[in-house]
Design a protein around this motif. Structure first.
Motif, PDB file in Angstrom:
ATOM      1  N   GLU A  36       0.808  -1.216   0.000  1.00  0.00           N
ATOM      2  CA  GLU A  36       0.000   0.000   0.000  1.00  0.00           C
ATOM      3  C   GLU A  36       0.843   1.269   0.000  1.00  0.00           C
ATOM      4  O   GLU A  36       0.421   2.290  -0.519  1.00  0.00           O
ATOM      5  CB  GLU A  36      -0.945  -0.006   1.197  1.00  0.00           C
ATOM      6  CG  GLU A  36      -1.963  -1.119   1.120  1.00  0.00           C
ATOM      7  CD  GLU A  36      -2.835  -1.212   2.360  1.00  0.00           C
ATOM      8  OE1 GLU A  36      -2.900  -0.245   3.127  1.00  0.00           O
ATOM      9  OE2 GLU A  36      -3.446  -2.275   2.547  1.00  0.00           O
ATOM     10  N   TRP A  37       2.042   1.235   0.565  1.00  0.00           N
ATOM     11  CA  TRP A  37       2.861   2.451   0.635  1.00  0.00           C
ATOM     12  C   TRP A  37       3.267   2.961  -0.748  1.00  0.00           C
ATOM     13  O   TRP A  37       3.670   4.108  -0.885  1.00  0.00           O
ATOM     14  CB  TRP A  37       4.098   2.267   1.503  1.00  0.00           C
ATOM     15  CG  TRP A  37       5.079   1.231   1.043  1.00  0.00           C
ATOM     16  CD1 TRP A  37       5.156  -0.057   1.486  1.00  0.00           C
ATOM     17  CD2 TRP A  37       6.125   1.379   0.075  1.00  0.00           C
ATOM     18  NE1 TRP A  37       6.172  -0.718   0.844  1.00  0.00           N
ATOM     19  CE2 TRP A  37       6.791   0.139  -0.014  1.00  0.00           C
ATOM     20  CE3 TRP A  37       6.563   2.434  -0.726  1.00  0.00           C
ATOM     21  CZ2 TRP A  37       7.860  -0.071  -0.886  1.00  0.00           C
ATOM     22  CZ3 TRP A  37       7.635   2.219  -1.582  1.00  0.00           C
ATOM     23  CH2 TRP A  37       8.274   0.988  -1.655  1.00  0.00           C
ATOM     24  N   ARG A  39       1.376   3.726  -2.968  1.00  0.00           N
ATOM     25  CA  ARG A  39       0.258   4.564  -3.394  1.00  0.00           C
ATOM     26  C   ARG A  39      -0.572   3.920  -4.491  1.00  0.00           C
ATOM     27  O   ARG A  39      -1.386   4.568  -5.122  1.00  0.00           O
ATOM     28  CB  ARG A  39       0.721   5.949  -3.851  1.00  0.00           C
ATOM     29  CG  ARG A  39       1.458   6.738  -2.798  1.00  0.00           C
ATOM     30  CD  ARG A  39       0.495   7.240  -1.744  1.00  0.00           C
ATOM     31  NE  ARG A  39       1.154   8.188  -0.869  1.00  0.00           N
ATOM     32  CZ  ARG A  39       1.488   7.922   0.386  1.00  0.00           C
ATOM     33  NH1 ARG A  39       1.234   6.746   0.896  1.00  0.00           N
ATOM     34  NH2 ARG A  39       2.054   8.837   1.134  1.00  0.00           N
ATOM     35  N   LYS A  61       5.985  -4.153   5.386  1.00  0.00           N
ATOM     36  CA  LYS A  61       5.690  -3.272   4.256  1.00  0.00           C
ATOM     37  C   LYS A  61       6.478  -3.663   3.022  1.00  0.00           C
ATOM     38  O   LYS A  61       6.506  -2.933   2.049  1.00  0.00           O
ATOM     39  CB  LYS A  61       6.005  -1.832   4.638  1.00  0.00           C
ATOM     40  CG  LYS A  61       5.088  -1.258   5.692  1.00  0.00           C
ATOM     41  CD  LYS A  61       5.464   0.163   6.001  1.00  0.00           C
ATOM     42  CE  LYS A  61       4.496   0.776   6.967  1.00  0.00           C
ATOM     43  NZ  LYS A  61       3.512   1.622   6.325  1.00  0.00           N
ATOM     44  N   ARG A 102       8.605   8.091   2.128  1.00  0.00           N
ATOM     45  CA  ARG A 102       7.194   7.740   2.317  1.00  0.00           C
ATOM     46  C   ARG A 102       6.989   6.504   3.182  1.00  0.00           C
ATOM     47  O   ARG A 102       5.883   6.230   3.601  1.00  0.00           O
ATOM     48  CB  ARG A 102       6.514   7.520   0.962  1.00  0.00           C
ATOM     49  CG  ARG A 102       6.517   8.740   0.077  1.00  0.00           C
ATOM     50  CD  ARG A 102       5.426   9.714   0.493  1.00  0.00           C
ATOM     51  NE  ARG A 102       5.627  11.032  -0.059  1.00  0.00           N
ATOM     52  CZ  ARG A 102       5.126  11.461  -1.189  1.00  0.00           C
ATOM     53  NH1 ARG A 102       4.398  10.668  -1.913  1.00  0.00           N
ATOM     54  NH2 ARG A 102       5.346  12.685  -1.588  1.00  0.00           N
ATOM     55  N   THR A 103       8.047   5.745   3.421  1.00  0.00           N
ATOM     56  CA  THR A 103       7.885   4.539   4.243  1.00  0.00           C
ATOM     57  C   THR A 103       8.513   4.721   5.611  1.00  0.00           C
ATOM     58  O   THR A 103       8.600   3.778   6.391  1.00  0.00           O
ATOM     59  CB  THR A 103       8.513   3.318   3.557  1.00  0.00           C
ATOM     60  OG1 THR A 103       9.917   3.558   3.397  1.00  0.00           O
ATOM     61  CG2 THR A 103       7.873   3.043   2.217  1.00  0.00           C
TER      62      THR A 103
END
Length: 135
Positions: A36-37, A39, A61, A102-103
């Motif tokens: 999901e990270w 996007r 993740k 972003r992670t």
């Protein structure tokens, strides 16, 4: 991400209501093959696989190694590869630009890129077998 019960049952049936990695029948959850990270939060059936809570937590993740999906039929692995191929250029650009930020450092970007390279290698290896016309 909300997945309806009908779609969830279709995903669970991909593996005979087992975790795609370990085969457990307990505490199954539908998860996105492409994390999901990135996007790309897609609940398309091609992007969903069933995982038990333990395997989901171990995955974190990160991307999943195709070879670890022992309980997923070749047909569904081909669907995952087709889906991946359709977005891979975007993924490479996104990860190079935003991946670490972003992670929050929770993802080993080098490992992610190696895993994506293994997907690319597998696609090249199976080029003749996989039906790409669905893209």
């Amino acid at each position: 991400m909300v997945i309806g019960s009908h779609k969830r049952m279709i995903v669970y049936n991909k593996t005979g209501k087992r975790c795609a990695i370990c085969g457990s029948k307990n505490n199954l959850t539908c998860v996105c093959f492409i994390p999901e990270w990135t996007r790309i939060v897609s609940t398309d059936l091609d992007n969903l696989i069933p995982l038990c809570d333990d395997c989901r937590i171990k995955r974190g993740k990160n991307f999943i190694e195709i070879g670890s999906l022992r309980y997923l039929d070749d047909l569904y692995i081909e669907q995952l590869l087709r889906y991946y191929k359709s977005i891979s250029l975007y993924l490479y650009k996104y990860i190079r630009l935003y991946g670490v930020q972003r992670t929050n450092g929770l993802v080993d970007i080098d490992r992610v890129l190696l895993t994506m390279q293994s997907y690319d290698d597998l696609i090249k290896e199976k080029e003749d077998e996989i039906k790409w016309e669905d893209l």
